[in-house]
Design a protein around this motif. Structure first.
Motif, short mmCIF file in Angstrom:
data_model
loop_
_atom_site.label_atom_id
_atom_site.label_comp_id
_atom_site.label_asym_id
_atom_site.label_seq_id
_atom_site.Cartn_x
_atom_site.Cartn_y
_atom_site.Cartn_z
N UNK A 1 -14.33 20.95 16.48
CA UNK A 1 -13.55 21.60 15.42
C UNK A 1 -12.39 20.67 15.04
N UNK A 2 -11.84 20.89 13.85
CA UNK A 2 -10.72 20.07 13.42
C UNK A 2 -9.51 20.26 14.33
N UNK A 3 -9.34 21.47 14.84
CA UNK A 3 -8.22 21.72 15.76
C UNK A 3 -8.40 20.90 17.05
N UNK A 4 -9.64 20.84 17.55
CA UNK A 4 -9.91 20.05 18.75
C UNK A 4 -9.67 18.57 18.48
N UNK A 5 -10.08 18.10 17.31
CA UNK A 5 -9.89 16.68 16.97
C UNK A 5 -8.41 16.36 16.78
N UNK A 6 -7.67 17.28 16.18
CA UNK A 6 -6.23 17.04 15.99
C UNK A 6 -5.54 16.88 17.34
N UNK A 7 -5.93 17.73 18.29
CA UNK A 7 -5.35 17.65 19.62
C UNK A 7 -5.76 16.36 20.32
N UNK A 8 -7.03 15.97 20.20
CA UNK A 8 -7.52 14.77 20.85
C UNK A 8 -6.87 13.52 20.28
N UNK B 1 -13.71 7.95 19.32
CA UNK B 1 -12.38 8.39 18.92
C UNK B 1 -11.29 7.46 19.42
N UNK B 2 -11.51 6.83 20.58
CA UNK B 2 -10.45 6.02 21.19
C UNK B 2 -10.01 4.87 20.30
N UNK B 3 -10.90 4.39 19.43
CA UNK B 3 -10.55 3.28 18.54
C UNK B 3 -9.46 3.69 17.55
N UNK B 4 -9.41 4.97 17.23
CA UNK B 4 -8.49 5.45 16.20
C UNK B 4 -7.03 5.34 16.60
N UNK B 5 -6.72 5.36 17.89
CA UNK B 5 -5.33 5.32 18.33
C UNK B 5 -4.65 4.02 17.89
N UNK B 6 -5.31 2.90 18.11
CA UNK B 6 -4.73 1.62 17.71
C UNK B 6 -4.60 1.53 16.19
N UNK C 1 0.84 -1.20 0.00
CA UNK C 1 0.00 0.00 0.00
C UNK C 1 0.87 1.25 0.00
N UNK C 2 0.52 2.20 -0.86
CA UNK C 2 1.28 3.45 -0.91
C UNK C 2 0.83 4.42 0.18
N UNK C 3 -0.45 4.32 0.55
CA UNK C 3 -0.98 5.22 1.57
C UNK C 3 -2.30 4.69 2.11
N UNK C 4 -2.85 5.42 3.08
CA UNK C 4 -4.08 4.96 3.73
C UNK C 4 -4.97 6.14 4.11
N UNK C 5 -6.26 5.84 4.19
CA UNK C 5 -7.24 6.77 4.74
C UNK C 5 -7.72 6.18 6.06
N UNK C 6 -7.60 6.95 7.13
CA UNK C 6 -8.13 6.53 8.43
C UNK C 6 -9.47 7.22 8.62
N UNK C 7 -10.55 6.45 8.67
CA UNK C 7 -11.87 7.02 8.93
C UNK C 7 -12.11 7.06 10.43
N UNK C 8 -12.63 8.19 10.89
CA UNK C 8 -12.84 8.42 12.32
C UNK C 8 -14.30 8.73 12.58
#
Length: 206
Positions: free
Chosen positions: A159-166, A128-133, A116-123
């Motif tokens: 907001x996207x800024x809040x999600x980026x931090x989380x 949100x906690x599932x996304x860390x693994x 795979x050259x790249x990936x999309x992570x759907x959130x």
């Protein structure tokens, strides 16, 4: 009719499913995320061919194993992979591989990540906690990724800024909102990934 000795009939692909003769480059992209975040929906909405899915009806076998919190109304789940294809340009074709979201099927991810050259992570903001693994597995595999926040009715809005931090997401990794049901929105996610991958190549060669 004796089905035991019958052979499946071979059918030619529909004209719209044939690979364009101008295609000169093919890229493998994986779509990953937790259980019920919309991976099958995204692949199906953006694919220019009939998507291949391996969805099965959820049964009592998953009770106590799978975590349905936030997606209690979900009745089917991917058990192997989803597959679709989209032409970004006349020359560039993306092959999309959606991964199963339930943790008991994550052993399949290594094979899907290969090449795979790249990936999309759907959130999903409800979980949100599932996304860390998920992101951790990609980082371990060395697969660059972008993060797309799929919209669900009634989901918490940040907001996207809040999600980026989380998500503790580095500033250089693209983060965007999307609606996996819409072809244009899903295509924008893939285009964002391709631009990001291109920027990484430029950085490495400069």
């Amino acid at each position: 009719m004796d089905f035991k000795n019958s052979e499946p009939a071979l059918t030619a692909p529909l004209s719209e499913e044939r690979l364009p003769h101008t295609a000169s480059a093919a890229v493998k992209i994986v779509v990953v995320g937790g259980f019920g975040v919309g991976k099958t929906t995204l692949v199906g909405s953006v694919s220019e061919i009939r998507p291949l899915t391996t969805e099965e009806t959820m049964t009592q076998a998953g009770v106590g194993i799978d975590d349905p919190a936030g997606v209690e109304r979900k009745t089917a789940t991917t058990v192997a992979m989803d597959f679709g294809r989209i032409s970004i340009t006349d020359e560039l074709v993306l092959y999309l591989f959606g991964t199963p979201g339930q943790e008991r099927f994550w052993f399949l991810w290594n094979g899907l990540f290969e090449g795979a050259l790249g990936a999309v992570v759907l959130v999903d903001t409800r979980r949100l906690e599932v996304s860390f693994d998920v992101m951790g597995r990609l980082e371990e595999s060395g697969v660059p990724f972008v993060v797309a926040v799929n919209s669900f009715a009634g989901s918490p809005v940040y907001s996207l800024d809040e999600l980026r931090a989380a998500l503790d997401l580095p500033s250089g990794v693209p983060l965007l909102a999307c609606d996996a049901r819409r072809r244009d929105s899903s295509r924008d996610v893939l285009m964002t990934l391709m631009h990001y991958l291109h920027s990484l190549v430029v950085t490495e060669t400069s």
